[in-house]
Design a protein around this motif. Structure first.
Motif, mmCIF file in Angstrom:
data_model
loop_
_atom_site.group_PDB
_atom_site.id
_atom_site.type_symbol
_atom_site.label_atom_id
_atom_site.label_comp_id
_atom_site.label_asym_id
_atom_site.label_seq_id
_atom_site.Cartn_x
_atom_site.Cartn_y
_atom_site.Cartn_z
ATOM 1 N N ASN A 1 -3.054 16.423 -7.572
ATOM 2 C CA ASN A 1 -2.465 14.670 -7.554
ATOM 3 C C ASN A 1 -0.827 14.490 -8.021
ATOM 4 O O ASN A 1 -0.629 13.509 -8.798
ATOM 5 C CB ASN A 1 -3.455 14.098 -8.229
ATOM 6 C CG ASN A 1 -3.220 12.268 -8.624
ATOM 7 O OD1 ASN A 1 -3.551 12.225 -7.933
ATOM 8 N ND2 ASN A 1 -2.855 12.197 -9.917
ATOM 9 N N THR B 1 3.405 13.904 -0.426
ATOM 10 C CA THR B 1 2.643 15.569 -0.831
ATOM 11 C C THR B 1 3.483 16.276 0.009
ATOM 12 O O THR B 1 3.424 17.486 -0.248
ATOM 13 C CB THR B 1 1.424 14.674 0.056
ATOM 14 O OG1 THR B 1 1.787 14.931 1.804
ATOM 15 C CG2 THR B 1 1.097 14.226 -0.622
ATOM 16 N N LYS C 1 3.898 9.489 -5.888
ATOM 17 C CA LYS C 1 3.182 8.302 -5.572
ATOM 18 C C LYS C 1 3.985 6.721 -5.577
ATOM 19 O O LYS C 1 5.506 7.290 -5.716
ATOM 20 C CB LYS C 1 2.430 7.430 -7.223
ATOM 21 C CG LYS C 1 1.359 8.889 -7.113
ATOM 22 C CD LYS C 1 0.664 8.844 -9.047
ATOM 23 C CE LYS C 1 -0.053 10.200 -9.059
ATOM 24 N NZ LYS C 1 0.838 11.362 -9.431
ATOM 25 N N SER D 1 1.018 8.650 -1.574
ATOM 26 C CA SER D 1 2.187 9.280 -1.974
ATOM 27 C C SER D 1 2.511 10.186 -1.078
ATOM 28 O O SER D 1 2.393 10.816 -0.334
ATOM 29 C CB SER D 1 1.283 9.931 -3.207
ATOM 30 O OG SER D 1 0.242 9.300 -3.710
ATOM 31 N N TYR E 1 3.529 11.560 3.864
ATOM 32 C CA TYR E 1 2.697 10.924 2.736
ATOM 33 C C TYR E 1 0.707 11.351 3.169
ATOM 34 O O TYR E 1 0.548 11.953 4.405
ATOM 35 C CB TYR E 1 2.129 9.605 3.415
ATOM 36 C CG TYR E 1 3.721 8.579 3.588
ATOM 37 C CD1 TYR E 1 4.220 8.230 1.837
ATOM 38 C CD2 TYR E 1 5.077 8.893 3.840
ATOM 39 C CE1 TYR E 1 5.103 7.418 1.470
ATOM 40 C CE2 TYR E 1 6.782 8.101 3.776
ATOM 41 C CZ TYR E 1 5.887 7.174 2.488
ATOM 42 O OH TYR E 1 7.930 7.167 1.683
ATOM 43 N N SER E 2 0.312 10.862 2.115
ATOM 44 C CA SER E 2 -0.618 11.821 2.118
ATOM 45 C C SER E 2 -1.980 10.567 3.019
ATOM 46 O O SER E 2 -2.774 11.052 3.626
ATOM 47 C CB SER E 2 -2.066 11.201 0.471
ATOM 48 O OG SER E 2 -1.430 10.015 0.655
ATOM 49 N N ASN F 1 10.020 6.898 -3.166
ATOM 50 C CA ASN F 1 7.893 6.464 -1.852
ATOM 51 C C ASN F 1 8.424 4.943 -1.589
ATOM 52 O O ASN F 1 8.168 4.045 -2.301
ATOM 53 C CB ASN F 1 7.002 6.846 -3.153
ATOM 54 C CG ASN F 1 5.861 6.805 -2.221
ATOM 55 O OD1 ASN F 1 5.743 6.213 -1.191
ATOM 56 N ND2 ASN F 1 4.679 7.889 -2.436
#
Length: 242
Positions: free
Chosen positions: A120, A63, A124, A61, A152-153, A55
């Motif tokens: 979740n 995903t 991260k 984060s 990514y989130s 990451n």
């Protein structure tokens, strides 16, 4: 004169800095990217590899990870290992000619794998995740390039799709590459050729002669030691006591 020396010193320092940057790469470090581990496998065999996804975001984060299998290197058998907190979907495509796997002709092969994080479970900031895959028989090609999308989130998408060129500088967003070698190519090319009978006999005779010589030398040294010890003892017996 002093000002002139200072200007020369500053110029020399700038020149050395430029040389150091060019030679040692003291520019900003390259960011981590998606890789395949291990990086090598054997043509015609099966391999267990893992797509390692770091990451790079400080706030979001990872995903979703999408891996596209190369069209020029179809693989008949592809299976995934469960990753806690992630689901995987498999897409297929038609191939012609078919791919043979254990005597069966397959007209469809896996074209894309998509891992999606639940809840979740995303990767991260400061972390990485591996997505294991088993595949084979591996095609008769030099390498397999897996173009990958990392979502990514926050909605940003990193596209790891640039094909690296051997001998050239690594691209900014390189795709993961699995290098394939021919079966048996890993054997050492410097293995000594077997000697013929005459050479082997000469080598054996030389070895025996050397061993015999060393044995005789050892016996002579032992006997000499005993003689010297006996003479010393006899001399001590003959010498009068003080």
């Amino acid at each position: 004169m002093t000002r002139h020396r200072r200007s020369l010193t500053a110029a020399a320092a700038l020149a050395l800095g430029a040389v150091a940057t060019a030679v040692f790469g003291f520019a900003a470090p390259a960011s981590a990217h998606v890789t395949v581990n291990p990086k090598d496998a054997t043509q015609g065999g099966y391999a267990r590899i893992a797509f390692r996804v770091p990451n790079e975001s400080d706030t979001a984060s990872t995903t979703k990870v999408e891996v596209v299998l190369p069209e020029n290197a179809p693989v008949g058998s592809v299976s995934t290992m469960p990753v806690p907190g992630w689901t995987v979907t498999v897409e297929k495509r038609k191939v012609d000619p078919p791919v043979e796997v254990h005597g069966s002709q397959l007209s469809e092969v896996v074209s894309k794998l998509t891992w999606t994080a639940a809840g979740n479970a995303g990767v991260k900031p400061g972390e990485f995740q591996e997505f294991p895959v088993s595949l084979g028989p591996l095609p008769q090609v030099d390498r397999m390039v897996f173009k990958t999308l990392q979502t990514y989130s926050d909605g940003n998408v990193q596209r790891w799709i640039e094909e690296p060129t051997p001998g050239a500088q690594e691209p900014e967003s390189p795709a993961p590459v699995l290098t394939l070698t021919a079966a048996g190519a890993s054997a050492s090319p410097t293995a000594a050729a077997p000697a013929d009978d005459d050479d082997a006999g000469e080598v054996e005779a030389e070895g025996v002669g050397l061993a015999t010589g060393l044995g005789i030398a050892g016996l002579v040294a032992g006997v000499a030691g005993l003689l010297l010890g006996g003479l010393a003892f006899a001399r001590s017996r003959r010498e009068p006591k003080a």
